[in-house]
Design a protein around this motif. Sequence first.
Motif, PDB file in Angstrom:
ATOM      1  N   PHE A  53       0.831  -1.194   0.000  1.00 20.90           N
ATOM      2  CA  PHE A  53       0.000   0.000   0.000  1.00 20.90           C
ATOM      3  C   PHE A  53       0.878   1.261   0.000  1.00 20.90           C
ATOM      4  O   PHE A  53       2.079   1.181   0.201  1.00 20.90           O
ATOM      5  CB  PHE A  53      -0.913   0.003   1.232  1.00 20.90           C
ATOM      6  N   GLY A  54       0.268   2.413  -0.173  1.00 19.28           N
ATOM      7  CA  GLY A  54       0.968   3.695  -0.148  1.00 19.28           C
ATOM      8  C   GLY A  54       0.276   4.686  -1.068  1.00 19.28           C
ATOM      9  O   GLY A  54      -0.876   4.497  -1.459  1.00 19.28           O
ATOM     10  N   ARG A  55       0.993   5.750  -1.428  1.00 21.20           N
ATOM     11  CA  ARG A  55       0.456   6.773  -2.334  1.00 21.20           C
ATOM     12  C   ARG A  55       1.436   6.979  -3.484  1.00 21.20           C
ATOM     13  O   ARG A  55       2.614   7.269  -3.253  1.00 21.20           O
ATOM     14  CB  ARG A  55       0.283   8.112  -1.614  1.00 21.20           C
ATOM     15  N   ILE A  56       0.940   6.871  -4.704  1.00 21.11           N
ATOM     16  CA  ILE A  56       1.764   7.185  -5.868  1.00 21.11           C
ATOM     17  C   ILE A  56       1.482   8.643  -6.201  1.00 21.11           C
ATOM     18  O   ILE A  56       0.370   8.991  -6.594  1.00 21.11           O
ATOM     19  CB  ILE A  56       1.432   6.267  -7.062  1.00 21.11           C
ATOM     20  N   GLU A  57       2.481   9.495  -5.971  1.00 11.04           N
ATOM     21  CA  GLU A  57       2.324  10.934  -6.203  1.00 11.04           C
ATOM     22  C   GLU A  57       2.967  11.321  -7.525  1.00 11.04           C
ATOM     23  O   GLU A  57       4.098  10.940  -7.805  1.00 11.04           O
ATOM     24  CB  GLU A  57       2.986  11.730  -5.079  1.00 11.04           C
ATOM     25  N   ASN A  58       2.224  12.093  -8.319  1.00 13.79           N
ATOM     26  CA  ASN A  58       2.737  12.580  -9.603  1.00 13.79           C
ATOM     27  C   ASN A  58       2.900  14.091  -9.526  1.00 13.79           C
ATOM     28  O   ASN A  58       1.939  14.836  -9.652  1.00 13.79           O
ATOM     29  CB  ASN A  58       1.798  12.202 -10.744  1.00 13.79           C
ATOM     30  N   ARG A  59       4.135  14.531  -9.315  1.00 17.35           N
ATOM     31  CA  ARG A  59       4.445  15.958  -9.298  1.00 17.35           C
ATOM     32  C   ARG A  59       4.999  16.393 -10.657  1.00 17.35           C
ATOM     33  O   ARG A  59       5.540  17.487 -10.790  1.00 17.35           O
ATOM     34  CB  ARG A  59       5.438  16.259  -8.172  1.00 17.35           C
ATOM     35  N   CYS A  60       4.868  15.516 -11.662  1.00 13.81           N
ATOM     36  CA  CYS A  60       5.344  15.832 -13.012  1.00 13.81           C
ATOM     37  C   CYS A  60       4.413  16.861 -13.657  1.00 13.81           C
ATOM     38  O   CYS A  60       3.265  17.025 -13.242  1.00 13.81           O
ATOM     39  CB  CYS A  60       5.365  14.580 -13.889  1.00 13.81           C
ATOM     40  N   ALA A  61       4.901  17.509 -14.694  1.00 16.15           N
ATOM     41  CA  ALA A  61       4.099  18.490 -15.427  1.00 16.15           C
ATOM     42  C   ALA A  61       3.076  17.807 -16.333  1.00 16.15           C
ATOM     43  O   ALA A  61       2.153  18.458 -16.827  1.00 16.15           O
ATOM     44  CB  ALA A  61       5.013  19.388 -16.263  1.00 16.15           C
ATOM     45  N   THR A  62       3.230  16.504 -16.555  1.00 12.27           N
ATOM     46  CA  THR A  62       2.317  15.754 -17.411  1.00 12.27           C
ATOM     47  C   THR A  62       1.814  14.513 -16.675  1.00 12.27           C
ATOM     48  O   THR A  62       2.423  14.066 -15.708  1.00 12.27           O
ATOM     49  CB  THR A  62       3.030  15.299 -18.705  1.00 12.27           C
ATOM     50  N   GLY A  63       0.726  13.954 -17.165  1.00  9.73           N
ATOM     51  CA  GLY A  63       0.202  12.717 -16.609  1.00  9.73           C
ATOM     52  C   GLY A  63       1.179  11.575 -16.841  1.00  9.73           C
ATOM     53  O   GLY A  63       1.944  11.588 -17.804  1.00  9.73           O
ATOM     54  N   GLN A  64       1.169  10.615 -15.942  1.00  8.84           N
ATOM     55  CA  GLN A  64       2.025   9.433 -16.046  1.00  8.84           C
ATOM     56  C   GLN A  64       1.129   8.209 -15.898  1.00  8.84           C
ATOM     57  O   GLN A  64       0.042   8.297 -15.330  1.00  8.84           O
ATOM     58  CB  GLN A  64       3.087   9.432 -14.938  1.00  8.84           C
ATOM     59  N   ALA A  65       1.597   7.054 -16.388  1.00  6.77           N
ATOM     60  CA  ALA A  65       0.830   5.818 -16.238  1.00  6.77           C
ATOM     61  C   ALA A  65       1.752   4.707 -15.766  1.00  6.77           C
ATOM     62  O   ALA A  65       2.784   4.440 -16.379  1.00  6.77           O
ATOM     63  CB  ALA A  65       0.160   5.443 -17.549  1.00  6.77           C
TER      64      ALA A  65
END
Length: 152
Positions: A53-65
């Motif tokens: 478990f946890g949190r996947i954080e996206n601080r990128c300027a674009t969406g990620q998959a």
Amino acid sequence: MHIRPPLSAFALVLLAMQAASAATPVPADPACLSLEDGWIRMPPAPRPMLAGFGRIENRCATGQALVAVRSPRFGEVSLHETRLVDGVSRMREIERLPVAAGAEAVLQPGGLHLMLMQPDAALAEGERVPLVLVLEGGREVPATLTVRKAAP
């Protein structure tokens, strides 16, 4: 008949670099996506399958998959989702998890989670288990899960 003069070595290098950059997309900064507060619930006895478990954080300027996850400690790691369907809890594998720019995906009991199968040995409380998050396009992001008796 028109004959072209031979290209210089410099021109050939420039052409090769241009072709390589066109064929290989330039990935975003890998530090902009991370797994935060990652943990594995400590089982009461060794088991062939655990959950992460946890949190996947996206601080990128674009969406990620996220398209795959692996760990040297497990024979297989996959992303799953548990949903209540007609009053019955059902789990299914997720092949691609999009995370919008500036957003997060929460991995938690009863929802999205990692299935960690075929551990190479029993886990100990407090142990840090390495992971690799594989993003669409092939970029890899290192991550860690900490073994805990209860949720942090």
